[in-house]
Write a protein that holds these residues in place. Structure first.
Motif, PDB file in Angstrom:
ATOM      1  N   ILE A  39     -21.087  14.711  80.487  1.00 16.26           N
ATOM      2  CA  ILE A  39     -20.251  14.870  82.348  1.00 16.26           C
ATOM      3  C   ILE A  39     -20.212  16.343  82.003  1.00 16.26           C
ATOM      4  CG2 ILE A  39     -18.271  13.227  82.312  1.00 16.26           C
ATOM      5  CD1 ILE A  39     -18.362  13.681  85.052  1.00 16.26           C
ATOM      6  N   ARG A  40     -20.078  17.159  83.344  1.00 19.42           N
ATOM      7  CA  ARG A  40     -19.384  18.465  83.067  1.00 19.42           C
ATOM      8  C   ARG A  40     -18.597  18.697  84.573  1.00 19.42           C
ATOM      9  NH1 ARG A  40     -24.517  22.178  81.208  1.00 19.42           N
ATOM     10  NH2 ARG A  40     -25.256  20.587  80.028  1.00 19.42           N
ATOM     11  N   VAL A  41     -18.012  19.263  84.585  1.00 26.99           N
ATOM     12  CA  VAL A  41     -16.241  18.925  85.244  1.00 26.99           C
ATOM     13  C   VAL A  41     -15.775  20.441  85.451  1.00 26.99           C
ATOM     14  CG1 VAL A  41     -14.111  17.829  86.586  1.00 26.99           C
ATOM     15  CG2 VAL A  41     -15.525  16.785  84.602  1.00 26.99           C
ATOM     16  N   LYS A  42     -15.436  20.761  86.251  1.00 19.99           N
ATOM     17  CA  LYS A  42     -14.737  21.905  86.990  1.00 19.99           C
ATOM     18  C   LYS A  42     -14.365  22.212  88.387  1.00 19.99           C
ATOM     19  CE  LYS A  42     -16.185  26.757  87.770  1.00 19.99           C
ATOM     20  NZ  LYS A  42     -17.324  28.455  87.363  1.00 19.99           N
ATOM     21  N   GLY A  43     -13.164  23.303  87.908  1.00 24.36           N
ATOM     22  CA  GLY A  43     -12.215  22.680  89.428  1.00 24.36           C
ATOM     23  C   GLY A  43     -10.950  22.790  89.102  1.00 24.36           C
ATOM     24  N   HIS A 183     -28.147  15.527  83.426  1.00 23.80           N
ATOM     25  CA  HIS A 183     -26.965  15.693  83.641  1.00 23.80           C
ATOM     26  C   HIS A 183     -25.969  15.384  84.476  1.00 23.80           C
ATOM     27  CE1 HIS A 183     -27.898  18.213  79.930  1.00 23.80           C
ATOM     28  NE2 HIS A 183     -27.324  17.210  79.725  1.00 23.80           N
ATOM     29  N   ILE A 184     -24.889  15.233  84.629  1.00 24.96           N
ATOM     30  CA  ILE A 184     -23.821  14.831  86.034  1.00 24.96           C
ATOM     31  C   ILE A 184     -22.844  15.897  86.669  1.00 24.96           C
ATOM     32  CG2 ILE A 184     -22.307  13.396  86.897  1.00 24.96           C
ATOM     33  CD1 ILE A 184     -23.745  11.263  85.801  1.00 24.96           C
ATOM     34  N   HIS A 185     -22.412  16.746  86.839  1.00 24.20           N
ATOM     35  CA  HIS A 185     -21.969  17.907  87.355  1.00 24.20           C
ATOM     36  C   HIS A 185     -20.740  17.521  88.502  1.00 24.20           C
ATOM     37  CE1 HIS A 185     -24.126  20.872  85.029  1.00 24.20           C
ATOM     38  NE2 HIS A 185     -24.809  19.732  84.930  1.00 24.20           N
TER      39      HIS A 185
END
Length: 253
Positions: A39-43, A183-185
């Motif tokens: 999982i890709r996380v941003k913010g 993918h999950i972003h």
């Protein structure tokens, strides 16, 4: 005879429901049933500008008691079904996209947008709580724990009131080239120092979950609420569009 201390449910973010039971569990921040991946996380404050990549199976924390964790199995299953249907639709498009024909045997896929909405909210709560710190959620801007209203929505006891809730993002000139990327972003959005929502890219299909009570817009596209349809199309020898199959995101009244 020894006196056992009762379980401490103060860390269960659903304890406002008053029915915590069976002790605390190690909750997966993103449902483990989806697949073993990233999982890709941003913010969030700890990954504000740079996207962080994490393994799903390692992302656990004692955020829910076992009773509340197990009560959300239907929501986890809905997310798995959504990605499964999307994978099948993408695989079918890959097989058909380069074949020039005027007619296909149409195929239909469906998924429950309401259950997906609850899963996105649950996942956003978990990710925000995992941040050190996460973004405040309450009106006073003091706590990153979900409000009682959001907890009730996750567990299906209430629904979002528009304009809050989950939207499909329709981007002008959108192609299917990135759909099915595996993918999950998740990109969280802050507003006035508080958590305003998050963009979810589920295998390349974009959604936006809004927690803001004012109408929102999307630069370069528009947001679709409620039941929506996603056609997968090919082209014939005269460069005419041909419908191949349809995914419908149902939203029960």
């Amino acid at each position: 005879m020894t006196d056992e201390k009762p379980p401490d449910y103060s860390e269960c973010w659903a304890n406002c429901l008053g029915d915590c039971n069976e002790g605390m569990s190690q909750e997966h921040l993103v449902s483990e049933c989806l697949y073993e991946g990233e999982i890709r996380v941003k913010g969030l404050p700890w990954c504000k500008e740079t996207e962080k990549t994490m393994r799903i199976e390692t992302l656990t924390a004692p955020f829910l008691c076992r009773h509340h964790n197990q009560s959300l199995s239907e929501v986890d299953g809905a997310a798995k079904q959504t990605l499964g249907a999307l994978r099948e639709a993408c695989d079918l498009w890959e097989r058909r996209k380069n074949i020039r024909t005027r007619n296909w045997t149409l195929k239909y896929f469906t998924t429950d947008m309401l259950l997906l909405e609850r899963w996105c909210l649950k996942t956003l709560i978990n990710i925000n709580l995992s941040g050190k710190p996460g973004l405040p959620v309450d009106a006073e801007g003091k706590s990153n724990r979900p409000t009682d209203e959001l907890v009730r929505i996750v567990f299906g006891l209430e629904r979002f009131t528009p304009p809050t809730g989950l939207y499909r993002i329709a981007v002008k000139g959108e192609t299917l080239s990135e759909v099915g990327d595996g993918h999950i972003h998740v990109t969280t959005k802050g507003l006035n120092g508080r958590l305003g929502g998050a963009q979810f890219n589920l295998w390349g299909l974009p959604f936006f979950l809004s927690l803001v009570r004012e109408p929102i817009s999307w630069v370069g596209g528009h947001l679709m609420r409620g039941e929506t349809k996603q056609w997968f199309c090919t082209w014939d020898r005269k460069n005419r569009r041909v419908n191949s199959h349809l995914m419908t995101f149902t939203y029960p009244k």
